[in-house]
Every structure is written in structure tokens, then in C-alpha cells.
Design an enzyme around this catalytic site. Structure first.
Site, PDB file in Angstrom:
ATOM      1  N   CYS A 260       0.806  -1.234   0.000  1.00 39.20           N
ATOM      2  CA  CYS A 260       0.000   0.000   0.000  1.00 39.20           C
ATOM      3  C   CYS A 260       0.833   1.276   0.000  1.00 39.20           C
ATOM      4  O   CYS A 260       0.766   2.049  -0.957  1.00 39.20           O
ATOM      5  CB  CYS A 260      -0.935  -0.015   1.189  1.00 39.20           C
ATOM      6  SG  CYS A 260      -1.923  -1.502   1.268  1.00 39.20           S
ATOM      7  N   LYS A 263       3.193   1.948  -3.096  1.00 45.11           N
ATOM      8  CA  LYS A 263       2.388   2.101  -4.315  1.00 45.11           C
ATOM      9  C   LYS A 263       1.560   3.385  -4.271  1.00 45.11           C
ATOM     10  O   LYS A 263       1.486   4.122  -5.263  1.00 45.11           O
ATOM     11  CB  LYS A 263       1.478   0.871  -4.439  1.00 45.11           C
ATOM     12  CG  LYS A 263       0.298   1.020  -5.368  1.00 45.11           C
ATOM     13  CD  LYS A 263      -0.520  -0.258  -5.425  1.00 45.11           C
ATOM     14  CE  LYS A 263      -1.526  -0.380  -4.302  1.00 45.11           C
ATOM     15  NZ  LYS A 263      -2.795   0.279  -4.485  1.00 45.11           N
TER      16      LYS A 263
HETATM   17  C1  UGA Z   1      -1.699   0.503   5.416  1.00 44.10           C
HETATM   18  C2  UGA Z   1      -2.560   1.446   6.258  1.00 44.10           C
HETATM   19  O1  UGA Z   1      -2.104   1.436   7.613  1.00 44.10           O
HETATM   20  C3  UGA Z   1      -4.033   1.020   6.216  1.00 44.10           C
HETATM   21  O2  UGA Z   1      -4.807   1.970   6.907  1.00 44.10           O
HETATM   22  C4  UGA Z   1      -4.479   0.966   4.749  1.00 44.10           C
HETATM   23  O3  UGA Z   1      -5.821   0.531   4.629  1.00 44.10           O
HETATM   24  C5  UGA Z   1      -3.599  -0.003   3.992  1.00 44.10           C
HETATM   25  O4  UGA Z   1      -2.225   0.461   4.082  1.00 44.10           O
HETATM   26  C6  UGA Z   1      -4.048  -0.015   2.556  1.00 44.10           C
HETATM   27  O5  UGA Z   1      -3.940   1.013   1.879  1.00 44.10           O
HETATM   28  O6  UGA Z   1      -4.641  -1.023   2.120  1.00 44.10           O
HETATM   29  P1  UGA Z   1      -0.613  -1.921   5.790  1.00 44.10           P
HETATM   30  O7  UGA Z   1       0.213  -1.578   4.601  1.00 44.10           O
HETATM   31  O8  UGA Z   1      -1.329  -3.211   5.840  1.00 44.10           O
HETATM   32  O9  UGA Z   1      -1.754  -0.790   6.010  1.00 44.10           O
HETATM   33  O10 UGA Z   1       0.323  -1.886   7.072  1.00 44.10           O
HETATM   34  P2  UGA Z   1       0.799  -0.791   8.140  1.00 44.10           P
HETATM   35  O11 UGA Z   1       0.545  -1.328   9.474  1.00 44.10           O
HETATM   36  O12 UGA Z   1       0.279   0.544   7.840  1.00 44.10           O
HETATM   37  O13 UGA Z   1       2.382  -0.802   7.905  1.00 44.10           O
HETATM   38  C7  UGA Z   1       2.951  -0.360   6.681  1.00 44.10           C
HETATM   39  C8  UGA Z   1       4.468  -0.344   6.801  1.00 44.10           C
HETATM   40  O14 UGA Z   1       4.896   0.693   7.681  1.00 44.10           O
HETATM   41  C9  UGA Z   1       5.074  -1.636   7.357  1.00 44.10           C
HETATM   42  O15 UGA Z   1       6.207  -1.975   6.590  1.00 44.10           O
HETATM   43  C10 UGA Z   1       5.478  -1.276   8.772  1.00 44.10           C
HETATM   44  O16 UGA Z   1       6.561  -2.035   9.228  1.00 44.10           O
HETATM   45  C11 UGA Z   1       5.860   0.180   8.610  1.00 44.10           C
HETATM   46  N1  UGA Z   1       5.746   0.959   9.861  1.00 44.10           N
HETATM   47  C12 UGA Z   1       4.539   1.131  10.473  1.00 44.10           C
HETATM   48  C13 UGA Z   1       6.890   1.537  10.406  1.00 44.10           C
HETATM   49  O17 UGA Z   1       8.006   1.413   9.864  1.00 44.10           O
HETATM   50  N2  UGA Z   1       6.767   2.282  11.543  1.00 44.10           N
HETATM   51  C14 UGA Z   1       5.584   2.473  12.166  1.00 44.10           C
HETATM   52  O18 UGA Z   1       5.551   3.172  13.202  1.00 44.10           O
HETATM   53  C15 UGA Z   1       4.441   1.883  11.614  1.00 44.10           C
END
Ligand code: UGA
Length: 426
Positions: A260, A263
Site C-alpha cells: 500500500c 504504491k
Molecule cells: C496501510 C494502512 O495502515 C491502512 O490503513 C491501509 O488501509 C492499507 O495500508 C491499505 O492502503 O490497504 P498496511 O500496509 O497493511 O496498512 O500496514 P501498516 O501497518 O500501515 O504498515 C505499513 C508499513 O509501515 C510496514 O512496513 C510497517 O513495518 C511500517 N511501519 C509502520 C513503520 O516502519 N513504523 C511504524 O511506526 C508503523
């Protein structure tokens, strides 16, 4: 209500299943026959906590069906929810072919009123385009309503996010369709945000872009903290108490991955440039994210000037914990870097096993670190924080542990003669 969900990927499958759980009769369609057969046999093609049980339960209660038969499902259902993928093209714009194909196909079967809900993440203007495209295909406007209803599900907690969202964003062209959306989601206790089609599309992109910005911001601050010997965890804690900032998404580390954020940032950048806007912040957020991995590689090279024949183990392959998704995984980027260095790469992940080698994937976490020179933790799986560090120390040849997610307490390693290395974790 009868709902037809087109696209049984992680968004479509989770959304359809939870709608069935709410009492709706849901038909999940996918053109991938193998996937539909699998689902009909009761097997779930993705790892998503809580989803399997919910699918089984609703299938058994005859509220959830899986089929490749679009005609029948579209005929039966007044609500069509589209959740097909929009993967990135080489220029950063999302590939809308799957959506276009679905619109083309369903347009042939619409003979009674349909509420067509687009869940797929699409650039501003796409839902308006869908509305226009259906009209151009000869459908009278009173035969359909287009609704932009983006999802905010996180992989790994998608079921719970769908059950308890913080809001439901609904973009409409005609206010009459609002009632249908309220009925569809009547079991959810969350505020509705009603806006235009373009407004809903922008909320989705802005939301992901803002979250990604928080992460890159913290990663940049971590670089500065590292240079001044400041613990980034203290800084994050200090920031988190301010309600204007909030406590979430302040974890610095290897950066963000997944299907997500990378992209959607590219897509938003592309959409801005289409209108001659240079989105400076979005570009910087992506640059910080791309180069963040170099900090960790540099730390490793400070320990081993040459990695040739050094055994390096990576823990965690998915892009985040509690998912088997490896798309844009930082662990995999790290492994790609290591491959060019001549290192002997091993890996362990609680769920993911890669088909190609290197890395050599192990089924047992302790086996993966036998005689290893350095361990890199790339994903914060809960299991990794609960390992027996004494055993790890005994099994490893070297003593270097790089924490790419800042989630292991350094003292746990130090007291077991392991050298903890992080960015901005003095
Ligand atoms: C993200 C959004 O959080 C959702 O709200 C959204 O619906 C989704 O994209 C989407 O567009 O479908 P997701 O990609 O599943 O969800 O996962 P996240 O928990 O947001 O994490 C994304 C990335 O950020 C991961 O690689 C995670 O390790 C990283 N991250 C997250 C960090 O490096 N630091 C943080 O504090 C939080």
C-alpha cells in the site's frame, strides 16, 4: 442485503466475510478458479488472523459464497462491491486494467438498479470515470449509483479493522445512495464521512501518505539522533504525549513496505505531476524510505569490512508481522543487498518460506542462527522478542544482533554477551 464482492484478495475477502458476519448474503467472485476452489474447500489463500474461522462460520451458515460466475452474482445482488488490485505501473501510476475489465464485464449484466461500490484504491477522478464509462456503455443513469468507499484495513489486523473502523468514508454523486450505505454498515459503530467521489479517493491517498510521512520523518530524526547519541525511543515517547502528534506510527527502523504505502505514494506523486504539481514532501518521504536500509548495511559493514563468506541470518521476511505478504518487504530488499556481498544468507520467518534460495529458509528459529556471524531482525514478529537470548548467544558464532525495528530491549542481549546494534539506540 445481497452483496456481490468482486475480487477475493485480502481486501475483498476480508470485507465480504465481515459483511456476511453482519448478516448480509455475500457472493465473493474471483476470476482465479483455483482460488475459488480453494475457498470452497474451506482453505484461505492468505494468512490473516481471525479470517479463516469467520469464513468457515459464514460459509456454513450459508451467508458467504465463493464463485467465478459473475453473471449470476451480479443478477442476484443489488450491491456490487469492487475490490480488485491496482498494482503500480512503471511510471508510478496504478494499473487500472483490472478495474476497467470488471466495469466492462458487469455493464453487460446490469438490468436492475445497482449500487456499485469501489473499494480499490484509485487516483482522484477514477470513480467519476467509472460513472461516465458505464453511461457511455449505454446504461441509463437511474440504473446505477457509483460510491467511492475506500478501505483502511491493515494487513495482519484487517478483520478487527473492518469490524471496528475509526470512520467510514463514503463518496457519492447522488445523496439518495447514502441510505443504502448506512444500511450496509449498520452494524458498525463509527462515524460516516460523506464527500464527493474525488474527495473519498483523496482521503484514502492522503491518509496513507500522511502515515508514511510520519514513518519517514521518524527515520530522518533517527539518523540525526544516531549522530548525537540520542535514543530515538525517548524522542518517540516525548512526541507521543502530545495529542496533536499522537502515539502511533512513530516507530523508526528499516522503513515502510507492503503493497500500500509504496504504491500509493507513487500514485499520488504521479497524480500531482499530472496537474503540474511537484509534491516535494511525498518525494522526500519516498527517498528517506529507500535510503534508510543503507544505514543498517553500513552498521553491518562497520563490524565486518567484508561480508564474503560471513553467515548472516535474517529474522522476518514479510513486510510486517502477522502477515505472509512479502510485497515491498524491507527484509527482502536487505537480502538483495546482502546477496551482492558474497555473504552466506539464512532466514527464518514464522509464516513465510521463500521458494528461491538464497536465503536458505529454516523452519526452526534456533537452527537459523547456528554458527551465524550476525543476526538481523527485519520484522517485529512477537516470537522474536520472546526468544531465549542465552541459547541464541550459544548457537551463534559471532555476537552481532542488528535490530531493524527497535523492538528488542538492548539489555536482554548485552547480559547474554550479544552486541545490540540499532539506529539511534545508544
Ligand atoms: C496501510 C494502512 O495502515 C491502512 O490503513 C491501509 O488501509 C492499507 O495500508 C491499505 O492502503 O490497504 P498496511 O500496509 O497493511 O496498512 O500496514 P501498516 O501497518 O500501515 O504498515 C505499513 C508499513 O509501515 C510496514 O512496513 C510497517 O513495518 C511500517 N511501519 C509502520 C513503520 O516502519 N513504523 C511504524 O511506526 C508503523
Amino acid at each position: 442485503m445481497r452483496v456481490c464482492v468482486i475480487g477475493a484478495g485480502y481486501v475483498g475477502l476480508t470485507t465480504g466475510t465481515v459483511l456476511a458476519e453482519f448478516g448480509h448474503e455475500v457472493y465473493c467472485i474471483d476470476r482465479d478458479e483455483a482460488k475459488i476452489n480453494l475457498l470452497n474447500r474451506g482453505a484461505i489463500p492468505i494468512y490473516e488472523p481471525g479470517l479463516t474461522e469467520m469464513v468457515m462460520r459464514n460459509k456454513k451458515q450459508k451467508k458467504l459464497y465463493f464463485t467465478t460466475n459473475t453473471i449470476e452474482a451480479v443478477n442476484k445482488c443489488p450491491i456490487i462491491l469492487i475490490a480488485v488490485g491496482t498494482p503500480p505501473c512503471t511510471d508510478g501510476s496504478p494499473n487500472l486494467t483490472y478495474l476497467e475489465n470488471v466495469i466492462d464485464e458487469i455493464s453487460k449484466y446490469i438490468s436492475s438498479h445497482k449500487t456499485i461500490i469501489i473499494k480499490s484504491t484509485v487516483p482522484p477522478g477514477t470513480n467519476e470515470w467509472v460513472d461516465e464509462a458505464l453511461h457511455k456503455k449505454g446504461l441509463k443513469r437511474n440504473l446505477y449509483d457509483i460510491v467511492s468507499n475506500p478501505e483502511f484495513l491493515r494487513e495482519g489486523s484487517a478483520v478487527s479493522d473492518m469490524l471496528h473502523p475509526d470512520k467510514i468514508v463514503v463518496g457519492v454523486k447522488r445523496p439518495e445512495v447514502i441510505k443504502t450505505m448506512q444500511l450496509l454498515y449498520q452494524n458498525i459503530n463509527a462515524p460516516f464521512i460523506f464527500t464527493t467521489l474525488n474527495g473519498a479517493e483523496m482521503i484514502k491517498y492522503a491518509s496513507n501518505a500522511f502515515l508514511a510521512t510520519k514513518i519517514s520523518f521518524m527515520n530522518e530524526i533517527a539518523r540525526i539522533c544516531d549522530a548525537y547519541n540520542v535514543d530515538i525511543k525517548d524522542v518517540a515517547l516525548g512526541l507521543s504525549t502530545d495529542p496533536r502528534i499522537g502515539s502511533l506510527f512513530l516507530n523508526s527502523g528499516l522503513g515502510f513496505g507492503g503493497s500500500c504505502f509504496p504504491k500509493d505514494l507513487q500514485a499520488l506523486e504521479h497524480a500531482a505531476k499530472q496537474k503540474n504539481i511537484i509534491p516535494e514532501i511525498l518525494i522526500a518521504v519516498q527517498n528517506v524510505n529507500t535510503t534508510q536500509i543503507n544505514l543498517y548495511i553500513d552498521k553491518l559493514l562497520q563490524e565486518f569490512p567484508s561480508l564474503k563468506n560471513k553467515k548472516i541470518t535474517v529474522w522476518g521476511l514479510s513486510f510486517k508481522p502477522n502477515t505472509d505478504d512479502t510485497r515491498y518487504s524491507k527484509a527482502l530488499s536487505l537480502i538483495e543487498h546482502l546477496k551482492t556481498s558474497g555473504a552466506d544468507i539464512h532466514a527464518y520467518d514464522p509464516i513465510v518460506t521463500l521458494n528461491s534460495s538464497p536465503p536458505i529458509c529454516h523452519k526452526d528459529i534456533y537452527e537459523s542462527i547456528e554458527n551465524t556471524d550476525a543476526l538481523i531482525i527485519a520484522t517485529e514478529w512477537d516470537q522474536f522478542s520472546k526468544v531465549d537470548w542465552k541459547k541464541v548467544s550459544e548457537l551463534m558464532r559471532g555476537n552481532i544482533v542488528i535490530d531493524g525495528r527497535n523492538f528488542i530491549e538492548p539489555y536482554l542481549l548485552k547480559r547474554n554477551n550479544l552486541k545490540y546494534i540499532g539506529v539511534a539506540r545508544p
